[in-house]
Design a protein around this motif. Structure first.
Motif, PDB file in Angstrom:
ATOM      1  N   GLU A 154     -12.508  -5.885 -25.077  1.00  0.00           N
ATOM      2  CA  GLU A 154     -13.786  -6.555 -25.293  1.00  0.00           C
ATOM      3  C   GLU A 154     -14.031  -7.648 -24.260  1.00  0.00           C
ATOM      4  N   PHE A 155     -12.962  -8.350 -23.877  1.00  0.00           N
ATOM      5  CA  PHE A 155     -13.088  -9.452 -22.932  1.00  0.00           C
ATOM      6  C   PHE A 155     -13.641  -8.952 -21.593  1.00  0.00           C
ATOM      7  N   ASN A 156     -13.395  -7.682 -21.284  1.00  0.00           N
ATOM      8  CA  ASN A 156     -13.890  -7.095 -20.038  1.00  0.00           C
ATOM      9  C   ASN A 156     -15.380  -6.770 -20.075  1.00  0.00           C
ATOM     10  N   TYR A 157     -15.979  -6.785 -21.272  1.00  0.00           N
ATOM     11  CA  TYR A 157     -17.357  -6.325 -21.407  1.00  0.00           C
ATOM     12  C   TYR A 157     -18.309  -7.110 -20.502  1.00  0.00           C
ATOM     13  N   MET A 158     -18.161  -8.424 -20.483  1.00  0.00           N
ATOM     14  CA  MET A 158     -19.100  -9.239 -19.707  1.00  0.00           C
ATOM     15  C   MET A 158     -18.985  -8.955 -18.208  1.00  0.00           C
ATOM     16  N   ILE A 159     -17.809  -8.566 -17.754  1.00  0.00           N
ATOM     17  CA  ILE A 159     -17.652  -8.205 -16.338  1.00  0.00           C
ATOM     18  C   ILE A 159     -18.389  -6.898 -16.056  1.00  0.00           C
ATOM     19  N   LEU A 160     -18.253  -5.942 -16.959  1.00  0.00           N
ATOM     20  CA  LEU A 160     -18.928  -4.655 -16.772  1.00  0.00           C
ATOM     21  C   LEU A 160     -20.445  -4.818 -16.816  1.00  0.00           C
ATOM     22  N   GLY A 215     -21.247   4.052 -20.583  1.00  0.00           N
ATOM     23  CA  GLY A 215     -19.951   3.515 -20.191  1.00  0.00           C
ATOM     24  C   GLY A 215     -19.546   2.308 -21.016  1.00  0.00           C
ATOM     25  N   THR A 216     -20.425   1.319 -21.135  1.00  0.00           N
ATOM     26  CA  THR A 216     -20.078   0.082 -21.841  1.00  0.00           C
ATOM     27  C   THR A 216     -19.892   0.281 -23.342  1.00  0.00           C
ATOM     28  N   THR A 217     -20.515   1.315 -23.911  1.00  0.00           N
ATOM     29  CA  THR A 217     -20.307   1.578 -25.334  1.00  0.00           C
ATOM     30  C   THR A 217     -18.841   1.907 -25.623  1.00  0.00           C
ATOM     31  N   LYS A 218     -18.137   2.404 -24.628  1.00  0.00           N
ATOM     32  CA  LYS A 218     -16.722   2.722 -24.807  1.00  0.00           C
ATOM     33  C   LYS A 218     -15.871   1.454 -24.919  1.00  0.00           C
ATOM     34  N   VAL A 219     -16.460   0.312 -24.542  1.00  0.00           N
ATOM     35  CA  VAL A 219     -15.766  -0.971 -24.630  1.00  0.00           C
ATOM     36  C   VAL A 219     -16.247  -1.754 -25.851  1.00  0.00           C
ATOM     37  N   ALA A 258     -22.640   5.036 -17.319  1.00  0.00           N
ATOM     38  CA  ALA A 258     -21.445   5.868 -17.147  1.00  0.00           C
ATOM     39  C   ALA A 258     -21.411   6.468 -15.739  1.00  0.00           C
ATOM     40  N   GLU A 259     -22.602   6.559 -15.123  1.00  0.00           N
ATOM     41  CA  GLU A 259     -22.702   7.117 -13.769  1.00  0.00           C
ATOM     42  C   GLU A 259     -21.826   6.364 -12.771  1.00  0.00           C
ATOM     43  N   TRP A 260     -21.726   5.037 -12.926  1.00  0.00           N
ATOM     44  CA  TRP A 260     -20.902   4.272 -11.993  1.00  0.00           C
ATOM     45  C   TRP A 260     -19.665   3.641 -12.649  1.00  0.00           C
ATOM     46  N   LEU A 261     -19.640   3.589 -13.978  1.00  0.00           N
ATOM     47  CA  LEU A 261     -18.481   2.973 -14.637  1.00  0.00           C
ATOM     48  C   LEU A 261     -17.346   3.964 -14.908  1.00  0.00           C
ATOM     49  N   ASP A 262     -17.693   5.215 -15.203  1.00  0.00           N
ATOM     50  CA  ASP A 262     -16.658   6.172 -15.608  1.00  0.00           C
ATOM     51  C   ASP A 262     -15.605   6.432 -14.532  1.00  0.00           C
ATOM     52  N   ASP A 263     -16.016   6.362 -13.279  1.00  0.00           N
ATOM     53  CA  ASP A 263     -15.088   6.736 -12.209  1.00  0.00           C
ATOM     54  C   ASP A 263     -14.596   5.541 -11.392  1.00  0.00           C
ATOM     55  N   LEU A 264     -14.690   4.344 -11.969  1.00  0.00           N
ATOM     56  CA  LEU A 264     -14.208   3.164 -11.245  1.00  0.00           C
ATOM     57  C   LEU A 264     -12.699   3.239 -11.013  1.00  0.00           C
ATOM     58  N   ASN A 265     -12.307   2.837  -9.822  1.00  0.00           N
ATOM     59  CA  ASN A 265     -10.875   2.665  -9.540  1.00  0.00           C
ATOM     60  C   ASN A 265     -10.487   1.268 -10.000  1.00  0.00           C
ATOM     61  N   ALA A 272     -22.154  -7.491 -15.983  1.00  0.00           N
ATOM     62  CA  ALA A 272     -22.532  -8.116 -14.715  1.00  0.00           C
ATOM     63  C   ALA A 272     -22.534  -7.083 -13.584  1.00  0.00           C
ATOM     64  N   TYR A 273     -21.563  -6.202 -13.616  1.00  0.00           N
ATOM     65  CA  TYR A 273     -21.468  -5.153 -12.592  1.00  0.00           C
ATOM     66  C   TYR A 273     -22.655  -4.196 -12.680  1.00  0.00           C
ATOM     67  N   ASP A 274     -23.132  -3.929 -13.904  1.00  0.00           N
ATOM     68  CA  ASP A 274     -24.338  -3.108 -14.063  1.00  0.00           C
ATOM     69  C   ASP A 274     -25.508  -3.689 -13.268  1.00  0.00           C
ATOM     70  N   PHE A 275     -25.717  -5.003 -13.390  1.00  0.00           N
ATOM     71  CA  PHE A 275     -26.829  -5.646 -12.699  1.00  0.00           C
ATOM     72  C   PHE A 275     -26.657  -5.501 -11.186  1.00  0.00           C
ATOM     73  N   LEU A 276     -25.449  -5.735 -10.713  1.00  0.00           N
ATOM     74  CA  LEU A 276     -25.167  -5.576  -9.284  1.00  0.00           C
ATOM     75  C   LEU A 276     -25.490  -4.163  -8.819  1.00  0.00           C
ATOM     76  N   GLU A 277     -25.033  -3.159  -9.559  1.00  0.00           N
ATOM     77  CA  GLU A 277     -25.256  -1.763  -9.162  1.00  0.00           C
ATOM     78  C   GLU A 277     -26.737  -1.395  -9.232  1.00  0.00           C
ATOM     79  N   LEU A 278     -27.438  -1.849 -10.249  1.00  0.00           N
ATOM     80  CA  LEU A 278     -28.866  -1.548 -10.361  1.00  0.00           C
ATOM     81  C   LEU A 278     -29.652  -2.202  -9.225  1.00  0.00           C
ATOM     82  N   HIS A 279     -29.241  -3.393  -8.817  1.00  0.00           N
ATOM     83  CA  HIS A 279     -29.905  -4.039  -7.693  1.00  0.00           C
ATOM     84  C   HIS A 279     -29.599  -3.280  -6.399  1.00  0.00           C
ATOM     85  N   ARG A 280     -28.375  -2.867  -6.255  1.00  0.00           N
ATOM     86  CA  ARG A 280     -27.963  -2.175  -5.036  1.00  0.00           C
ATOM     87  C   ARG A 280     -28.642  -0.802  -4.933  1.00  0.00           C
ATOM     88  N   ARG A 281     -28.725  -0.099  -6.041  1.00  0.00           N
ATOM     89  CA  ARG A 281     -29.245   1.277  -6.029  1.00  0.00           C
ATOM     90  C   ARG A 281     -30.758   1.363  -6.189  1.00  0.00           C
TER      91      ARG A 281
END
Length: 418
Positions: free
Chosen positions: A174-180, A78-82, A130-137, A182-191
């Motif tokens: 690119e500016f959004n990359y750091m948010i994504l 997912g992040t490679t697309k950014v 991409a499992e959790w980033l591709d389908d974000l609303n 950070a979100y990866d870490f949140l999702e990995l902790h949650r899952r």
């Protein structure tokens, strides 16, 4: 550093030179003493292979698993697309989904050599964001996640600030990359109950964003750990050589060339590289690194063998050393040297110039570089100097393999085939 870690993993990290910074070293140490800590490093799929610049954090994951914790290799589908803008002067080229998938496939082959994947508590996991980033609303993401980020703070990070200070464009993408990230870490902790993200020191701000986001959203404590930004003793970035990137996939760089990269380490780097890139005992690394004179060459061979064993296997390491001895000590050609096979049709009626031969062999990057090599006396054919850049050779000269040399350390074989 005054605090001495008690957990085996952090003791290894500190004693062998991997440690640069940690969000809470003592707190992480306690977590690692209490049980298995799932830990991740992220890899964007920007190339079809990983290179030596990635090897430091791959070794960290290997040590992590060997000391009883669970590595997570997170592929950035997912992040490679950014594209990560960190410390770049321009935007990364955008890749399509097919190229990203192909790159991930090539990278997986490397990880399998260093880590054990499976279903056990310390078996490594390979995931794709991409499992959790591709389908974000987008609107939900802005409301639930974006509100936790301060633009003022984001602008203060070195990775962003350096671009803006040089008045180089930084896209909103690119500016959004750091948010994504950070979100990866949140999702990995949650899952997966991931408690630690590791990376190079250039990722410190991005990783801390994930630590902060996880605390804000879930109220949980997770940790950040970074390594020093590694350069060779002469100031060059790790992972680069005269011929370009030092790839970890054998189809992009032969095991022999990989072995030679480590054999050619400068004297001052040997001890440090042994600690970081091999599993030899610390005392042995220090002993070998302290050798001087001709004895340091034995240490370099040990370094090359140990690193090549991990990446390409013991047989490839032994074969590379054998070829090197044949080439350097006995004046032979060596079976493992990179080989350029030319078809008779590649030659014109007049033949082919030595400049073209050197370029096609990959020993030099351009005709200009080949001409300079010849002018400086560094070009040889079968150990005889090539003195004329315009010298023409014919196909029948290469029915038996001929050794091409660029300086004392770079060699290739050239032959003709059907």
């Amino acid at each position: 550093m005054t605090y001495k870690p008690k957990s085996e993993f952090l003791h290894v990290m500190v004693s062998r030179g991997y440690y640069n910074d940690c969000s809470d070293l003592e707190g992480l140490d306690e977590m690692m003493m209490a049980g298995v800590v799932p830990t991740y490093i992220g890899y964007d799929a920007t190339a079809q292979s990983l290179h030596v610049g990635h090897l430091l954090n791959i070794m960290m994951l290997r040590w992590l698993q060997n000391t009883g914790h669970q590595p997570i290799t997170l592929m950035g589908g997912g992040t490679t697309k950014v594209g990560d803008p960190s410390f770049r002067s321009d935007e990364r080229p955008l890749l399509d989904a097919a190229q990203i998938d192909a790159n991930i496939a090539g990278m997986k082959d490397v990880f399998a050599k260093y880590l054990t994947y499976g279903d056990g508590p310390t078996d490594a996991l390979m995931l794709n964001n991409a499992e959790w980033l591709d389908d974000l609303n987008y609107l939900d993401f802005l409301r639930d996640i974006g509100r936790h980020f301060s633009v003022n703070r984001m602008l203060s990070f070195d990775s962003v600030k350096s671009r803006l200070d040089r008045e180089q464009s930084l896209s909103f993408l690119e500016f959004n990359y750091m948010i994504l990230q950070a979100y990866d870490f949140l999702e990995l902790h949650r899952r997966y109950n991931c408690g630690l993200q590791m990376g190079g020191s250039d990722q410190w701000g991005n990783i801390l964003n994930g630590v902060d986001l996880t605390r804000r959203v879930l109220g949980d404590t997770v940790h950040a750990f970074t390594t020093p930004l590694l350069t060779t003793s002469d100031g060059k970035k790790m992972g680069k050589s005269a011929g370009g990137a030092v790839w970890l996939n054998a189809d992009l760089l032969s095991p022999y060339d990989f072995w030679q990269f480590w054999r050619n380490s400068t004297d001052a780097d040997v001890g440090r590289f042994l600690k970081l890139y091999t599993e030899l005992p610390l005392e042995e690394c220090e002993r070998l690194g302290a050798l001087e004179g001709s004895e340091i060459n034995d240490a370099k061979i040990t370094l090359a063998n140990e690193v090549t064993k991990l990446c390409h296997g013991a047989e490839a390491a032994a074969s590379a050393e054998k070829t090197a001895r044949e080439v350097f000590e006995k004046g032979g050609t060596g079976d493992d040297l990179p080989t350029l096979t030319l078809a008779p049709g590649d030659f014109s009626d007049a033949g082919m110039s030595m400049v073209q031969i050197f370029v096609k062999s990959g020993l030099v990057a351009s005709g200009k570089e080949a001409k300079r090599l010849i002018a400086e006396g560094g070009a040889k054919l079968n150990d005889e100097p090539v003195t004329n850049a315009g010298q023409m050779v014919t196909a029948d000269m290469f029915t038996e393999p001929q050794k091409l040399s660029a300086g004392k350390k770079r060699h290739a074989l050239v032959r003709t085939g059907a």
